[in-house]
Each structure stands twice: as C-alpha cells, then as structure tokens.
Design a protein around this motif. Structure first.
Motif, PDB file in Angstrom:
ATOM      1  N   HIS B  35     -19.402  30.508  31.624  1.00 25.64           N
ATOM      2  CA  HIS B  35     -19.552  29.264  32.383  1.00 25.64           C
ATOM      3  C   HIS B  35     -19.307  29.531  33.875  1.00 25.64           C
ATOM      4  N   LEU B  36     -18.259  30.312  34.152  1.00 17.71           N
ATOM      5  CA  LEU B  36     -17.953  30.664  35.544  1.00 17.71           C
ATOM      6  C   LEU B  36     -19.087  31.485  36.146  1.00 17.71           C
ATOM      7  N   ILE B  37     -19.651  32.379  35.332  1.00 15.33           N
ATOM      8  CA  ILE B  37     -20.752  33.215  35.822  1.00 15.33           C
ATOM      9  C   ILE B  37     -21.961  32.335  36.140  1.00 15.33           C
ATOM     10  N   GLY B  38     -22.217  31.339  35.283  1.00 11.53           N
ATOM     11  CA  GLY B  38     -23.309  30.394  35.540  1.00 11.53           C
ATOM     12  C   GLY B  38     -23.124  29.686  36.871  1.00 11.53           C
ATOM     13  N   GLN B  39     -21.883  29.277  37.135  1.00 13.09           N
ATOM     14  CA  GLN B  39     -21.586  28.629  38.420  1.00 13.09           C
ATOM     15  C   GLN B  39     -21.841  29.583  39.577  1.00 13.09           C
ATOM     16  N   ARG B  40     -21.448  30.845  39.367  1.00 12.99           N
ATOM     17  CA  ARG B  40     -21.660  31.846  40.417  1.00 12.99           C
ATOM     18  C   ARG B  40     -23.151  32.005  40.710  1.00 12.99           C
ATOM     19  N   LEU B  41     -23.967  32.045  39.665  1.00 11.24           N
ATOM     20  CA  LEU B  41     -25.417  32.210  39.855  1.00 11.24           C
ATOM     21  C   LEU B  41     -25.995  31.024  40.618  1.00 11.24           C
ATOM     22  N   GLN B  42     -25.463  29.820  40.334  1.00 17.20           N
ATOM     23  CA  GLN B  42     -25.913  28.640  41.083  1.00 17.20           C
ATOM     24  C   GLN B  42     -25.591  28.785  42.562  1.00 17.20           C
ATOM     25  N   ILE B  50     -30.653  36.884  49.324  1.00 15.89           N
ATOM     26  CA  ILE B  50     -30.477  37.214  47.908  1.00 15.89           C
ATOM     27  C   ILE B  50     -29.703  38.532  47.795  1.00 15.89           C
ATOM     28  N   LYS B  51     -28.599  38.476  47.092  1.00 18.50           N
ATOM     29  CA  LYS B  51     -27.806  39.701  46.925  1.00 18.50           C
ATOM     30  C   LYS B  51     -28.201  40.344  45.604  1.00 18.50           C
ATOM     31  N   LYS B  52     -29.153  41.273  45.692  1.00 15.29           N
ATOM     32  CA  LYS B  52     -29.670  41.880  44.453  1.00 15.29           C
ATOM     33  C   LYS B  52     -28.593  42.632  43.672  1.00 15.29           C
TER      34      LYS B  52
END
Lengths: 109, 242
Positions: B35-42, B50-52
């Motif tokens: 869930h935290l990772i999803g927030q990070r992607l947002q 864009i930080k590839k």
C-alpha cells in the motif's frame, strides 16, 4: 492520506520507527516531501539514540519491534520529560494496546 | 484403521484453521508495505522528472513481497495436498518445508529453532513415503513445544533439531528447553485423547497421530525422554541411499 495534510510540517523533523525494512523505506520516501528531515530507526534502541541526537518534532512508531514495544519506547521518553507528539501504527489493531497508548499521551493511531 | 483416518483428518482440519489465520496474519505486513509502495508510485507519477532507477527499484521491492507471499501459500498448499506428494522424498526437503511453515507460526514470537546437523548429509537421505505426512508429524511436535513454551513463560525458548544416521536408520531428535515432561505422564503422552491442555486448546490426538504416522506410514518409531533442559522427541526412520 498523501496530499491531504492539514498542517504544515515543512520545518519539522520526524522520527520513523519500524523493524520491517521495506515498510520503513517507503514510509520515509513518502514523507520526505512533507518534512524538512525524515529520520529512521529499526528498533527502539536505535530510536532512542537518534531521539537524543536530533531535535525530533514528531514520532511515528510501529508497535511490535524486536527488542521493545513501541509502548515501552514512548514510556521511556515520557519518563525523561519529553512531550513530543507520537503517532502509533500497527497492522494488528488491539484495543488494549490503544488504551494503554492513550495513557501515554499518544496523539494518533 | 477407519477411525484413525478420521482422527488424522480431524487433526488436519484443526491445523488448517490455524494455518489460515496464520496466513492472514502473515500477509498483513506485506500488504501494508505494498500500500505504501502504491502511494509512492502515485507521488512519482506526479513528479516532473521520471526517476527510472527508483521505479525499477520499487518494482523489484514489489516482486520480493509477492514472492514472499506466494511462498507462504505454496508451503501450506503442498502440506495440505496429499495427492501431490510423491512416494519418496529427501529428508532435508521435508525439514525445510516444515521449518518454513513453523517459522510463520513463530513470527513476532521469541522462540528460535536451531538446526544442529550436517545439511549435506540430510540432502542425501531418501525416505519411502509421503513427505507431507512426515511434515505433519514433525510440525505437531514443534507446535506442541511452542504451546508449552508459552504456557510456562520460558525465557529464551529454543528448539533444537538434530539428525544422525545409524546403520540403516535416520534418527531425528527434536529438543526443547521448556523443562521437560513430568515423570507421571511421560509414558501416557502418545495415548489417544491424552491431553494436559484445556478443552479449548487440545483434543489430545496430536501426539497419538504423530506416533501412528511414524509407525504405520514410515515403519519407524518415536520415543520421548527428558534431558537436563527439556523434552526430547526421538524419531527413528528407515532410509534409502540417494
């Protein structure tokens, strides 16, 4: 939660405590835009050292940690006279723990 | 024999219930992290540059979490599915799967397991029979020890698994440091319906089934004795060479 903060933490330092490496990493990354400084600790021992080293404005702590619980940590800093706001988080919500945390003046759950 | 089968099934259902709640418990942490990772992607999606590297690192982290979750379920699945089990297995594989399941029971718990034997030797020893049945027997002993540790509030609880060979048999010893079994009941613990636990906790069929599995399915034997630290369950099994 992201983007909906009511308060401005621009000049604040937050201490994050969690023993899960990835959780800590992404909590820190997600919050770094909102705070002037994000400090992390993986257990209560490290948290205490960092708490005493840096000027911490707010604490976000996990409950279960390998050495002590988040509650023990909060008790310890309260005993030393600190009134730093604490937000407590857990994947396993438990009413008894919450009630005990409220006694220790926890600001959020 | 039919009654015995029924008991084994009953015991398995009880273990299954425990497992499902264990999986649910185990999954919460990685789900939260995802869930935290999803927030990070947002957050990343809203940034101009864009930080590839970070995106690639983030996707690797997601993969490691899903891999962890997958492994937890696979272990339980292989344990519960008797038909998938072959008729021969390597003893180290059995100990590996059983320990993995046990570790999930032990999360957030101070109990440690020490593997005190030559793993290379254990990789060469083949047993005739179904792996998940032996796994069930060993798991039962380990879970019993866990319950005793908790009931007696043992400091620094430790389980030690030892393995050695003698002529054509393998000897697996599971030792705990929980203080041992009382002399007056030590001869009774493998009897059906014998239990020291309350009704809610125990049916008293666990160790009876352990003994039945080891004797009837593997042609082996199990005995229990106390050493200075606690109880020692000694399982002997015939083996084939690799």
């Amino acid at each position: 939660m992201i983007g909906n903060f009511k308060y401005n933490f621009d000049k604040s330092t937050i201490l994050l405590i969690d023993d899960e490496e990835l959780t800590l990493k992404y909590l820190a990354r997600n919050l770094e835009d909102y705070f002037s400084c994000v400090i992390t600790a993986k257990d209560s021992k490290e948290a205490l050292t960092k708490f005493e080293t840096y000027k911490i404005d707010i604490i976000l702590t996990d409950f279960f940690m390998p050495d002590k619980t988040g509650l023990d940590f909060v008790k310890q800093i309260r005993k030393s006279g600190y009134e730093t706001p604490v937000i407590y988080m857990s994947s396993y919500p438990d009413t008894n723990i919450l009630l005990e945390m409220i006694k220790q003046q926890v600001s959020g759950f | 024999m039919n009654q015995q089968k029924l008991l084994i099934r009953q015991q398995k259902l009880a273990t299954m219930g425990d497992m499902i709640s264990t999986i649910a418990h185990q999954w919460r942490q990685p789900l939260n992290t995802m869930h935290l990772i999803g927030q990070r992607l947002q957050i990343l999606a809203n940034k101009e540059d864009i930080k590839k590297d970070e995106i690639s690192e983030t996707s690797n982290d997601i993969l490691s979490l899903t891999e962890y979750m997958k492994k937890r379920v696979e272990n339980f699945r292989s344990y519960l599915k008797p038909s998938s089990s072959k008729d021969k297995f390597v003893i180290q594989d059995c100990i590996g799967v059983t320990s993995d399941i046990m570790e999930t029971f032990l999360k957030d718990n101070p109990i440690r397991i020490k593997y005190d034997y030559d793993v290379d030797l254990a990789k060469k020893l083949v047993i005739n029979g179904k792996m998940n049945e032996l796994s069930e027997a060993i798991l039962n002993i380990l879970i019993n020890a866990k319950d005793v540790f908790q009931e007696r509030l043992i400091q620094n609880p430790l389980l030690v698994i030892e393995l050695e060979t003698k002529r054509n048999i393998i000897i697996i010893t599971i030792k705990d440091n929980a203080g041992g079994i009382k002399d007056e009941i030590i001869d009774l613990i493998f009897n059906p319906f014998f239990t020291t636990k309350s009704d809610k906790q125990g049916t008293g069929i666990g160790l009876y089934i352990v003994k039945s599995i080891i004797q009837d399915r593997f042609g082996g034997n199990i005995v229990v004795y106390n050493d200075s630290a606690g109880a020692c369950f000694e399982i002997t099994l015939p083996y084939l060479d690799y």
